[in-house]
Write an enzyme that holds these catalytic residues in place. Sequence first.
Site, mmCIF file in Angstrom:
data_model
loop_
_atom_site.group_PDB
_atom_site.id
_atom_site.type_symbol
_atom_site.label_atom_id
_atom_site.label_comp_id
_atom_site.label_asym_id
_atom_site.label_seq_id
_atom_site.Cartn_x
_atom_site.Cartn_y
_atom_site.Cartn_z
ATOM 1 N N GLU A 85 -7.330 -23.036 22.587
ATOM 2 C CA GLU A 85 -6.903 -24.232 22.864
ATOM 3 C C GLU A 85 -7.963 -25.216 23.345
ATOM 4 O OE1 GLU A 85 -2.459 -23.901 21.903
ATOM 5 O OE2 GLU A 85 -3.286 -25.826 22.871
ATOM 6 N N CYS A 134 -6.830 -33.141 26.670
ATOM 7 C CA CYS A 134 -7.478 -32.631 25.734
ATOM 8 C C CYS A 134 -7.262 -33.784 24.602
ATOM 9 C CB CYS A 134 -7.075 -31.262 25.307
ATOM 10 S SG CYS A 134 -5.332 -31.057 25.225
HETATM 11 P P1 NAD Z 1 -13.840 -24.578 30.982
HETATM 12 O O1 NAD Z 1 -14.089 -23.958 29.715
HETATM 13 O O2 NAD Z 1 -14.979 -24.960 31.991
HETATM 14 O O3 NAD Z 1 -12.703 -23.605 31.806
HETATM 15 C C1 NAD Z 1 -11.577 -22.955 31.636
HETATM 16 C C2 NAD Z 1 -11.256 -21.758 32.016
HETATM 17 O O4 NAD Z 1 -12.272 -20.583 31.841
HETATM 18 C C3 NAD Z 1 -11.220 -21.625 33.620
HETATM 19 O O5 NAD Z 1 -10.448 -20.923 34.185
HETATM 20 C C4 NAD Z 1 -12.831 -20.957 34.018
HETATM 21 O O6 NAD Z 1 -12.824 -20.476 35.290
HETATM 22 C C5 NAD Z 1 -12.560 -20.207 32.890
HETATM 23 N N1 NAD Z 1 -14.165 -19.685 32.584
HETATM 24 C C6 NAD Z 1 -15.285 -20.395 32.472
HETATM 25 N N2 NAD Z 1 -16.277 -19.486 31.996
HETATM 26 C C7 NAD Z 1 -15.596 -18.282 31.925
HETATM 27 C C8 NAD Z 1 -16.221 -17.117 31.175
HETATM 28 N N3 NAD Z 1 -17.657 -17.073 30.912
HETATM 29 N N4 NAD Z 1 -15.383 -15.987 30.937
HETATM 30 C C9 NAD Z 1 -14.305 -15.994 31.307
HETATM 31 N N5 NAD Z 1 -13.646 -17.330 31.926
HETATM 32 C C10 NAD Z 1 -14.417 -18.393 31.710
HETATM 33 O O7 NAD Z 1 -12.730 -26.029 30.879
HETATM 34 P P2 NAD Z 1 -12.177 -26.664 32.024
HETATM 35 O O8 NAD Z 1 -12.890 -27.709 32.739
HETATM 36 O O9 NAD Z 1 -11.168 -25.853 32.906
HETATM 37 O O10 NAD Z 1 -10.854 -27.557 31.031
HETATM 38 C C11 NAD Z 1 -11.519 -28.793 30.257
HETATM 39 C C12 NAD Z 1 -11.355 -28.633 29.001
HETATM 40 O O11 NAD Z 1 -10.241 -27.967 28.560
HETATM 41 C C13 NAD Z 1 -11.778 -29.515 28.093
HETATM 42 O O12 NAD Z 1 -12.783 -29.542 26.992
HETATM 43 C C14 NAD Z 1 -10.136 -30.020 27.271
HETATM 44 O O13 NAD Z 1 -10.373 -30.645 26.199
HETATM 45 C C15 NAD Z 1 -9.756 -28.514 27.596
HETATM 46 N N6 NAD Z 1 -8.375 -28.528 27.184
HETATM 47 C C16 NAD Z 1 -7.753 -28.367 25.990
HETATM 48 C C17 NAD Z 1 -6.334 -28.045 25.902
HETATM 49 C C18 NAD Z 1 -5.659 -28.094 24.349
HETATM 50 O O14 NAD Z 1 -4.527 -27.852 24.566
HETATM 51 N N7 NAD Z 1 -6.291 -28.037 23.256
HETATM 52 C C19 NAD Z 1 -5.463 -28.373 26.784
HETATM 53 C C20 NAD Z 1 -6.161 -28.612 28.255
HETATM 54 C C21 NAD Z 1 -7.518 -28.754 28.180
#
Ligand code: NAD
Length: 455
Positions: free
Chosen positions: A226, A261
């Site tokens: 997502e 999002c």
């Molecule tokens: P992010 O991708 O920076 O991090 C998300 C998660 O991934 C965190 O828990 C982080 O620690 C982990 N992570 C980061 N790098 C990793 C790796 N190499 N391996 C494993 N885990 C890793 O995203 P964010 O800043 O937490 O969230 C914002 C983003 O989420 C925005 O793009 C937003 O649109 C999206 N989002 C989407 C939805 C949806 O339902 N489509 C809902 C909420 C947020």
Amino acid sequence: MNIINPATEEIIATLEPDNKASALHKYELLKKSFHSWRQTKLTERIDIMKNYASILEKNIEACACILTTEVGKPLQQSRNEIKGAIQRILWLCDNAPAVYRQEWMRQDASFKEYIDYEPLGTICNISAWNYPYLVGINVYVPALLAGNTVAYKPSEYALLSGLQMQKLLYSAGLPENVFQVIVGDKHIGEELLNLNFDGYFFTGSYSTGKYIYEKVAYKMVPCQLELGGKDPLYVADDVSDITSVARSAADGAFYNNGQSCCSVERIYVHENIYEPFLHEFIQEVASYKIGLPTEQGVYIGPLTRRAQIPFLEEQIQDALNKGAKIMLGGKRIDRKGYYFEPTVLVEVNHEMRIMREESFGPVIGIMKVKDDEHAIELMNDTEYGLTGSVYSANIERAQHIFSKLNTGTVYWNCCDRVSPALPWSGRKHSGIGSTLSFAGLRAFVQPKAFHLKPA
Ligand code: NAD
């Protein structure tokens, strides 16, 4: 790990993160517990989740305070998030029996055919910070209802809420060894990718999602993503009440500081009503109260992450360099905390990053279009495909546009909305698979087909 309040920049907690050994220990606990958990009755699992919903209800103030202190969203928006999460839990509980029941396809003297829906096993849920209750619950609640055990890795920016959810789940009667929070940032996330989970369910950015998808591909287990959005909203020239449309569109763009999002990230307005719409929109955004998220009536608090400020500044500078004009805001606010002015840009175009890249902040570009076809072309001109909104008095006109939009969700006269009964799913760079709805319950089970021939 220091947890920082984004409104004050003070350290509010210090946590010991998991390491490779402790993550492995939690994983093994979850793996060992899978067989006994899947054998519990669905009714028993539903009772625990309903109990969790009522414990959340009783603890709404405490949960909202923790959430606001660590992510900076206004207290009322934190309360709204938890209330929405409770509704989702109840919907999932009410609908799980119908989705997980055995399905009989044939039953006669010569042959019997039926399908059982079995849990996947031990799943890994790596989550985002912007709506930790909502996006967490979308995954771990149906996963647990279906009989899976869950490693839940909250974002490093929403760890206290993640730990609070774990505490309340345990007090609702969930055995500790079927749900474990993994504490840490992307480094511990990376460790989870090296373990043999039976499914990966990720909520976060496109770049991390793509990385995870590639990294776990060889395991041949479900990987649901997502991801982000660059969600467009179009205002047709037949809307009757421009003021209320402008208010609704502004709320879609600036609620939670644009950190959703499905936030409205681009607005297209029919040229016949562009000027009055812009006037009303700016009036509305200029009226937003900015301040501490704990203060009564505040609508714009700090951003959750400091790093978002220079990112927004760069996007805005890029737009200005290419001819955009600022109608409101445009810069960081000179005070303690990660504050950014609600910003409205006009004379924008699709050469600018602001109209193509997810902003995830209180910034919006508004563009004039000559007709519906022009709007459709621009709305689809994106790598994302999460949602698209149309404001019009005429449902046929809106349906024509919807038939051409490549998004998982469409909205008529509303935006930035999620329903537990409807699938939440992205297309293109917005992700793969669905949460919520029957599809989001089904995502956590696998079918087993029975062919039975009487001897
Ligand atoms: P992010 O991708 O920076 O991090 C998300 C998660 O991934 C965190 O828990 C982080 O620690 C982990 N992570 C980061 N790098 C990793 C790796 N190499 N391996 C494993 N885990 C890793 O995203 P964010 O800043 O937490 O969230 C914002 C983003 O989420 C925005 O793009 C937003 O649109 C999206 N989002 C989407 C939805 C949806 O339902 N489509 C809902 C909420 C947020």
